[in-house]
Design a protein around this motif. Sequence first.
Motif, short mmCIF file in Angstrom:
data_model
loop_
_atom_site.label_atom_id
_atom_site.label_comp_id
_atom_site.label_asym_id
_atom_site.label_seq_id
_atom_site.Cartn_x
_atom_site.Cartn_y
_atom_site.Cartn_z
N VAL A 73 6.62 -5.34 10.99
CA VAL A 73 7.92 -4.69 11.10
C VAL A 73 8.07 -3.77 9.90
O VAL A 73 8.17 -4.23 8.75
N VAL A 74 8.01 -2.47 10.12
CA VAL A 74 7.98 -1.49 9.04
C VAL A 74 9.40 -1.11 8.65
O VAL A 74 10.23 -0.78 9.50
N LYS A 75 9.69 -1.13 7.36
CA LYS A 75 10.99 -0.70 6.87
C LYS A 75 10.92 0.78 6.48
O LYS A 75 9.86 1.29 6.11
N PRO A 76 12.05 1.48 6.55
CA PRO A 76 12.05 2.91 6.22
C PRO A 76 11.74 3.14 4.75
O PRO A 76 12.15 2.37 3.88
N ARG A 77 10.98 4.19 4.46
CA ARG A 77 10.68 4.57 3.08
C ARG A 77 10.39 6.06 3.04
O ARG A 77 10.08 6.69 4.04
N GLY A 78 10.50 6.64 1.86
CA GLY A 78 10.27 8.06 1.70
C GLY A 78 9.06 8.40 0.85
O GLY A 78 8.48 9.48 0.97
N LEU A 79 8.64 7.48 -0.02
CA LEU A 79 7.53 7.74 -0.94
C LEU A 79 6.27 7.03 -0.46
O LEU A 79 6.28 5.83 -0.22
N PHE A 80 5.16 7.79 -0.34
CA PHE A 80 3.89 7.24 0.14
C PHE A 80 2.78 7.55 -0.87
O PHE A 80 2.83 8.56 -1.58
N GLY A 81 1.77 6.69 -0.88
CA GLY A 81 0.61 6.93 -1.71
C GLY A 81 -0.33 7.95 -1.06
O GLY A 81 -0.14 8.34 0.10
N PRO A 82 -1.38 8.38 -1.78
CA PRO A 82 -2.26 9.45 -1.29
C PRO A 82 -3.03 9.08 -0.03
O PRO A 82 -3.43 9.97 0.73
N ASP A 83 -3.28 7.79 0.22
CA ASP A 83 -4.06 7.38 1.39
C ASP A 83 -3.20 6.81 2.50
O ASP A 83 -3.72 6.27 3.48
#
Length: 435
Positions: free
Chosen positions: A415-425
């Motif tokens: 169950v994925v929660k909303p987020r705005g920042l992601f890593g390079p991969d």
Amino acid sequence: MNAHLPQLGDWTSAEELLAGQEKQLALTLSWAARSPFYAQRFGSGPTPADPADLAGLELTSKQDLRDNYPFGLLAVERERLATYHESSGTAGQPTPSYYTAEDWQDLAERFARKHVGITPADTLLVRTPYALLLTGHLAHAAARLNGATVVPGDNRSLATPCSRIVRALHDLEVTLTWSMPTECLLWAAGARAAGYEPGRDFPALRALFVGGEPLSPARRSRISRLWGVPVVEEYGSTETGTLAGECPAGRLHLWADRARFEVYDPATGRCAPEGSGQLVVTTLFREAMPLVRYNLEDTVEVSYEECPCGWQLPTVTVLGRSAFGFPVGGRTVTQHRLEELVFGLPDEDEVLFWRARAEPDVLRVEIEAAPDRAAGAADRLDRAIRDRLGVPTRVTALPPGGLLPTELLRAMPDVVKPRGLFGPDEDWDKALLYQ
């Protein structure tokens, strides 16, 4: 507890029961007259007040509720509302329903009126939708009213796949469940996929509460044997709450102390206290949204014959949509009759899941069966359908997983929660696509 609500045992005969209805009816109709919809329907004359007045009123339809969305049937100030709900119908239009806190006392009490009681020692798994529907909230409120622990399993959430429900049933030592009957079969298959045996490895379980779909006696019996506990049925709707519950004798009784019931014959346009037809409901203790002669459009059979339980309430057999069927070879095939035959197969065939397509000249049926019994199961069902229903048929037996993929029973999706920042991969296209 609201002292005005009738309790089982307050009456000793059908006559006393009807007298109690009539005593409450005038107040109910006065509540209804406060809503814009019924104020217009009742007209400018005196407010209807007795059974004779009631009989002269037009039936309220599901379309009336949809046409008066959202608050055309509201009979109290908005500040008094506790919850708002919509039914799960497929008409494409919302069917609204709302309740005050006092209405909820009535709702919760009716749900808990089962011959297998709910106690503080119980853990109740709720496996029906919460969302906008009433059903999950109803079981939740009834369990808490009686001091039980609630496990809110829901039924439309990616957070609670079948595998997680099976884990909860086992690890939390769930004693009672509330779901559609089909769910009980899914859990059994999921339990076996996880290495458990339904009737052996869940010793705390003592009853399965079911509703929400027609249930044939054969399927009910199969579920009960599978899990080794009673299957306790109830009947109701989001618009009305629980309307009927099961007595110790195993019969379904209408809660005629909390609502007034009629049976409508669409062919003649007449209503009667009992017989076969569509169920019509007049609520008696609902103030936020009183329903007067509301036609649920469910096909039922109602009887006032004596029942060994002594509850002095009418019994009901709910056929629902299963009363309607499809033509095959000049005859009509209904789900109710076909389901009886499918679940009349020997338990050793291990048939839990099936589907059928009614074509003009042949009934095509597929079942999942134990591999070593597949041919025999298909032959037995083929002969039963031809003998009992009198229609040409073609039955195919599939191995386990042929209709319900086993991987779906074992799956535990994230169950994925909303987020705005992601890593390079990481995949940042999922920034807003969380589910």
